[in-house]
Design an enzyme around this catalytic site. Structure first.
Site, mmCIF file in Angstrom:
data_model
loop_
_atom_site.group_PDB
_atom_site.id
_atom_site.type_symbol
_atom_site.label_atom_id
_atom_site.label_comp_id
_atom_site.label_asym_id
_atom_site.label_seq_id
_atom_site.Cartn_x
_atom_site.Cartn_y
_atom_site.Cartn_z
ATOM 1 N N ARG A 160 0.353 -1.446 0.178
ATOM 2 C CA ARG A 160 -0.199 0.655 -0.080
ATOM 3 C C ARG A 160 0.995 1.469 -0.185
ATOM 4 O O ARG A 160 1.516 0.968 1.082
ATOM 5 C CB ARG A 160 -0.792 0.247 0.915
ATOM 6 C CG ARG A 160 -1.930 1.030 1.390
ATOM 7 C CD ARG A 160 -2.533 1.007 2.457
ATOM 8 N NE ARG A 160 -2.276 2.232 3.648
ATOM 9 C CZ ARG A 160 -2.928 2.318 4.489
ATOM 10 N NH1 ARG A 160 -4.522 2.444 4.705
ATOM 11 N NH2 ARG A 160 -2.188 3.525 4.847
ATOM 12 N N TYR A 172 -2.833 11.452 7.660
ATOM 13 C CA TYR A 172 -3.432 10.554 7.667
ATOM 14 C C TYR A 172 -2.662 9.195 7.559
ATOM 15 O O TYR A 172 -3.460 9.374 5.748
ATOM 16 C CB TYR A 172 -4.436 10.519 8.498
ATOM 17 C CG TYR A 172 -5.019 9.031 9.068
ATOM 18 C CD1 TYR A 172 -4.804 8.641 11.066
ATOM 19 C CD2 TYR A 172 -5.638 7.416 8.660
ATOM 20 C CE1 TYR A 172 -4.467 7.402 10.939
ATOM 21 C CE2 TYR A 172 -5.919 6.842 8.868
ATOM 22 C CZ TYR A 172 -5.545 6.377 10.500
ATOM 23 O OH TYR A 172 -6.106 5.319 11.253
ATOM 24 N N ASP A 236 -5.786 3.944 -0.337
ATOM 25 C CA ASP A 236 -6.566 4.345 0.828
ATOM 26 C C ASP A 236 -6.792 5.225 0.642
ATOM 27 O O ASP A 236 -5.897 6.589 0.749
ATOM 28 C CB ASP A 236 -6.246 3.537 1.883
ATOM 29 C CG ASP A 236 -7.416 3.687 3.236
ATOM 30 O OD1 ASP A 236 -8.640 3.900 3.123
ATOM 31 O OD2 ASP A 236 -7.076 3.291 3.600
ATOM 32 N N HIS A 238 -9.526 6.937 2.275
ATOM 33 C CA HIS A 238 -10.202 6.910 3.339
ATOM 34 C C HIS A 238 -10.790 8.061 3.602
ATOM 35 O O HIS A 238 -11.119 8.912 4.322
ATOM 36 C CB HIS A 238 -8.769 7.828 4.120
ATOM 37 C CG HIS A 238 -8.520 6.974 5.137
ATOM 38 N ND1 HIS A 238 -9.472 7.064 7.041
ATOM 39 C CD2 HIS A 238 -7.941 5.569 6.127
ATOM 40 C CE1 HIS A 238 -9.874 6.335 7.936
ATOM 41 N NE2 HIS A 238 -8.735 5.302 7.034
ATOM 42 N N GLU A 262 -9.318 2.344 -2.348
ATOM 43 C CA GLU A 262 -9.894 1.482 -0.758
ATOM 44 C C GLU A 262 -10.811 3.101 -0.374
ATOM 45 O O GLU A 262 -9.666 4.234 -0.619
ATOM 46 C CB GLU A 262 -9.017 0.923 0.317
ATOM 47 C CG GLU A 262 -9.810 0.453 1.340
ATOM 48 C CD GLU A 262 -8.662 0.525 2.301
ATOM 49 O OE1 GLU A 262 -7.349 0.343 1.724
ATOM 50 O OE2 GLU A 262 -8.584 0.660 3.753
ATOM 51 N N GLU A 288 -14.565 -1.013 5.258
ATOM 52 C CA GLU A 288 -14.183 -1.280 6.844
ATOM 53 C C GLU A 288 -14.751 -1.651 8.222
ATOM 54 O O GLU A 288 -14.221 -1.786 8.985
ATOM 55 C CB GLU A 288 -12.502 -1.299 7.102
ATOM 56 C CG GLU A 288 -11.815 0.556 7.130
ATOM 57 C CD GLU A 288 -10.726 1.000 7.023
ATOM 58 O OE1 GLU A 288 -10.289 0.803 6.282
ATOM 59 O OE2 GLU A 288 -10.262 2.276 7.826
ATOM 60 N N ARG A 309 -13.566 -5.141 3.179
ATOM 61 C CA ARG A 309 -13.207 -4.698 3.913
ATOM 62 C C ARG A 309 -13.161 -5.177 5.145
ATOM 63 O O ARG A 309 -11.967 -4.888 5.980
ATOM 64 C CB ARG A 309 -12.512 -3.526 3.532
ATOM 65 C CG ARG A 309 -11.915 -3.043 2.507
ATOM 66 C CD ARG A 309 -10.432 -3.031 2.183
ATOM 67 N NE ARG A 309 -9.589 -2.252 3.106
ATOM 68 C CZ ARG A 309 -8.677 -2.526 3.920
ATOM 69 N NH1 ARG A 309 -7.965 -3.960 4.257
ATOM 70 N NH2 ARG A 309 -8.030 -2.013 4.745
ATOM 71 N N GLU A 365 -4.540 -6.999 4.537
ATOM 72 C CA GLU A 365 -4.229 -6.136 4.756
ATOM 73 C C GLU A 365 -2.864 -6.745 6.314
ATOM 74 O O GLU A 365 -3.247 -7.920 7.283
ATOM 75 C CB GLU A 365 -4.340 -4.893 5.334
ATOM 76 C CG GLU A 365 -3.583 -3.630 5.848
ATOM 77 C CD GLU A 365 -4.792 -3.242 6.488
ATOM 78 O OE1 GLU A 365 -6.058 -3.493 6.707
ATOM 79 O OE2 GLU A 365 -4.095 -2.211 6.239
ATOM 80 N N TRP A 429 -12.654 11.904 6.738
ATOM 81 C CA TRP A 429 -11.326 11.401 7.072
ATOM 82 C C TRP A 429 -10.651 10.150 7.069
ATOM 83 O O TRP A 429 -10.358 9.193 6.591
ATOM 84 C CB TRP A 429 -10.338 11.796 8.101
ATOM 85 C CG TRP A 429 -10.461 11.177 9.616
ATOM 86 C CD1 TRP A 429 -11.529 11.660 10.057
ATOM 87 C CD2 TRP A 429 -9.922 10.029 10.159
ATOM 88 N NE1 TRP A 429 -11.625 10.175 11.045
ATOM 89 C CE2 TRP A 429 -10.518 10.253 11.372
ATOM 90 C CE3 TRP A 429 -8.866 9.056 9.527
ATOM 91 C CZ2 TRP A 429 -10.656 8.811 11.924
ATOM 92 C CZ3 TRP A 429 -8.511 8.398 10.384
ATOM 93 C CH2 TRP A 429 -9.063 7.804 11.446
HETATM 94 C C1 GCO Z 1 -6.850 0.473 6.774
HETATM 95 C C2 GCO Z 1 -7.303 1.865 7.595
HETATM 96 C C3 GCO Z 1 -7.321 2.576 9.121
HETATM 97 C C4 GCO Z 1 -8.243 2.430 9.655
HETATM 98 C C5 GCO Z 1 -7.548 2.263 10.713
HETATM 99 C C6 GCO Z 1 -8.865 2.879 12.243
HETATM 100 O O1 GCO Z 1 -7.051 0.663 6.259
HETATM 101 O O2 GCO Z 1 -5.563 0.182 7.351
HETATM 102 O O3 GCO Z 1 -7.957 2.913 6.992
HETATM 103 O O4 GCO Z 1 -5.591 2.596 8.899
HETATM 104 O O5 GCO Z 1 -8.090 3.891 9.982
HETATM 105 O O6 GCO Z 1 -7.788 0.292 11.983
HETATM 106 O O7 GCO Z 1 -8.552 2.480 13.292
HETATM 107 MG MG MG Z 2 -8.247 1.565 4.764
#
Ligand code: GCO
Ligand code: MG
Length: 429
Positions: A160, A172, A236, A238, A262, A288, A309, A365, A429
């Site tokens: 990634r 982030y 990602d 996000h 992602e 996720e 995810r 991951e 975010w």
């Molecule tokens: C990823 C995620 C993480 C999340 C985190 C939140 O793809 O690994 O986006 O970085 O932000 O797990 O608790």
């Molecule tokens: Mg993610």
């Protein structure tokens, strides 16, 4: 005499005798459920919801563990339905993480009673191992290339890529140089990131979508030029884009052949992905922050995504994630299970037992936990030549060292929030 209700233990040996909620912070905060049968067989489940840990600990300790005592550890499906339907207030991250922990702990116990590694109860091994992707990042291209090389040296075969954005401060998902202090954090790599941000309030980061959209394609162009066409690359976004911005990013990244893009849009409105899909052939991954099969229905049936995810931890356990992935398989959609460091080794081990068994495994991951985390959980899984394998110990192959855990008490830690650089508005975010 009438037969006992399903779920009630007939055999003292498999009766659940104790249920403990363990909260500790070895490197970061984790909530772990430990069930024990009258015969002393133990099972573990991960119930960690990053930044909201104590809510799940209370849900479990106040409302779930009292219901489990006396139940039959073998009755996994009945217990799942009992907790899901019985709550009336269905779904949501706290409820589903609590159910996931119970479900996972029961699978752990069942496999230990059978004397088999858990994947054997899920259909047996379907592959040599689970292809894992690691997290490379850098404030600029030089740091990013270093981080990619570091991951290749560790054996990763899929990576990634996240990068800093000119004009913006910390972003982030990009390791800051402060995290490079290996000794202090117990990080297993110089580029481990996402340490717990211990504070009573979240850090505030700044964001500019236009700057990001201009910069991201240049990063992937440079990475492809340096590392060639073969290496699977992931990214990602996000949740930070609107559908039309996401469509543009997907199109702009097409020449660089991503394995996936992602979380391009926020997850609440899954129909938004229709617009993205109309415009780009870049594969999409999402889920996720989903917590049930229902969140995926539209996405699967309209074939709007390519990878799921959800982790075991946030989707209601092994039972529920298996059901989601079977449903996904109907549409040739594969697994891409969430595995950041806030999924505990228990949650990761559960994903690996499932991943090695299912027909539609895609990728896993793998961020690697800190040394402190591994000292508490002592996982049996191994990472070799880019593949993760769950180990051959009966059950999940993860333990819990109470004494070591006690040295790391819970401390509040939060994920950041994001504000637009332009005017300070709160942004996804
Ligand atoms: C990823 C995620 C993480 C999340 C985190 C939140 O793809 O690994 O986006 O970085 O932000 O797990 O608790
Ligand atoms: Mg993610």
């Amino acid at each position: 005499m009438s037969t006992p209700a399903p779920g009630v233990a007939r055999d003292a040996a498999t009766r659940i005798a104790s249920a403990e909620v363990l909260v500790a912070s070895p490197g970061r905060n984790f909530v772990t459920l430990r069930l024990r049968t009258e015969d002393g067989v133990e099972g573990l489940g991960d119930a960690t919801v990053n930044g909201r840990e104590l809510a799940v600990a209370s849900y479990l300790g106040d409302h779930v563990t009292p219901l489990l005592i006396g139940r039959d550890a073998h009755a996994i499906e009945d217990t799942w339905q009992y907790l899901y339907r019985g709550a009336y207030w269905r779904r949501g991250p706290v409820t589903m993480a609590a159910i996931a922990a119970v479900d996972t702990a029961l699978w752990d116990i069942k496999a230990k009673l059978a004397g088999l590694p858990l994947y054997q109860l899920l259909g047996g091994r379907s592959r040599r191992g689970c292809l894992a992707y690691g997290h490379a990042s850098g404030a600029d291209l030089e740091e990013l290339f270093d981080s990619i090389r570091d991951h290749l040296d560790q054996g990763f075969r899929a990576i990634r890529v996240q990068s800093g954005i000119p004009g913006l401060g910390s972003v982030y998902g990009v390791a800051s140089s402060a995290n490079a202090a290996v000794g202090e954090t117990g990080a297993t790599s110089r580029y481990d990131h996402e340490p717990a941000r211990r504070a009573i309030r979240p850090v505030e980061e700044e964001w500019d979508t236009r700057a990001y959209l201009r910069h991201a394609p240049k990063v992937f162009e440079a990475v492809r030029a340096e590392f060639g066409p073969e290496l699977p690359l992931l990214h990602d976004a996000h949740h930070r884009l609107t559908p039309i911005q996401a469509a543009r990013l997907g199109k702009d990244l097409e020449p660089y052949d991503l394995f996936w893009l992602e979380d391009v849009t926020p997850a609440e409105n899954t129909a938004m992905l229709r617009r993205v899909r109309e415009h780009t052939t870049t594969p999409l991954a999402i889920g996720e922050v989903f917590n049930t099969i229902w969140d995926y229905r539209e996405l699967f049936e309209e074939q709007l995504i390519d990878y799921v995810r959800s982790p075991v931890t946030h989707a209601g356990g092994i039972t529920a994630l298996r059901r989601i992935l079977d449903y996904a398989a109907v549409y040739q959609i594969k697994s891409g299970v969430h595995g950041p460091t806030d999924i505990s080794p228990v949650g990761l081990a559960a994903a690996l037992h499932l991943g090695i068994a299912i027909p539609n495994f895609g990728i896993q991951e793998y961020m690697k936990h800190s040394r402190a985390t591994d000292e508490v959980f002592r996982p049996a899984y191994r990472f070799t030549d880019g593949l993760l394998t769950p180990g051959e110990e009966p059950g999940l192959g993860v333990g819990y060292d109470d004494e070591t855990a006690r040295a790391h008490p819970y401390a509040p830690a939060y994920l950041p929030v994001n504000r637009l650089q332009l005017d300070g508005s709160l942004h996804d975010w």
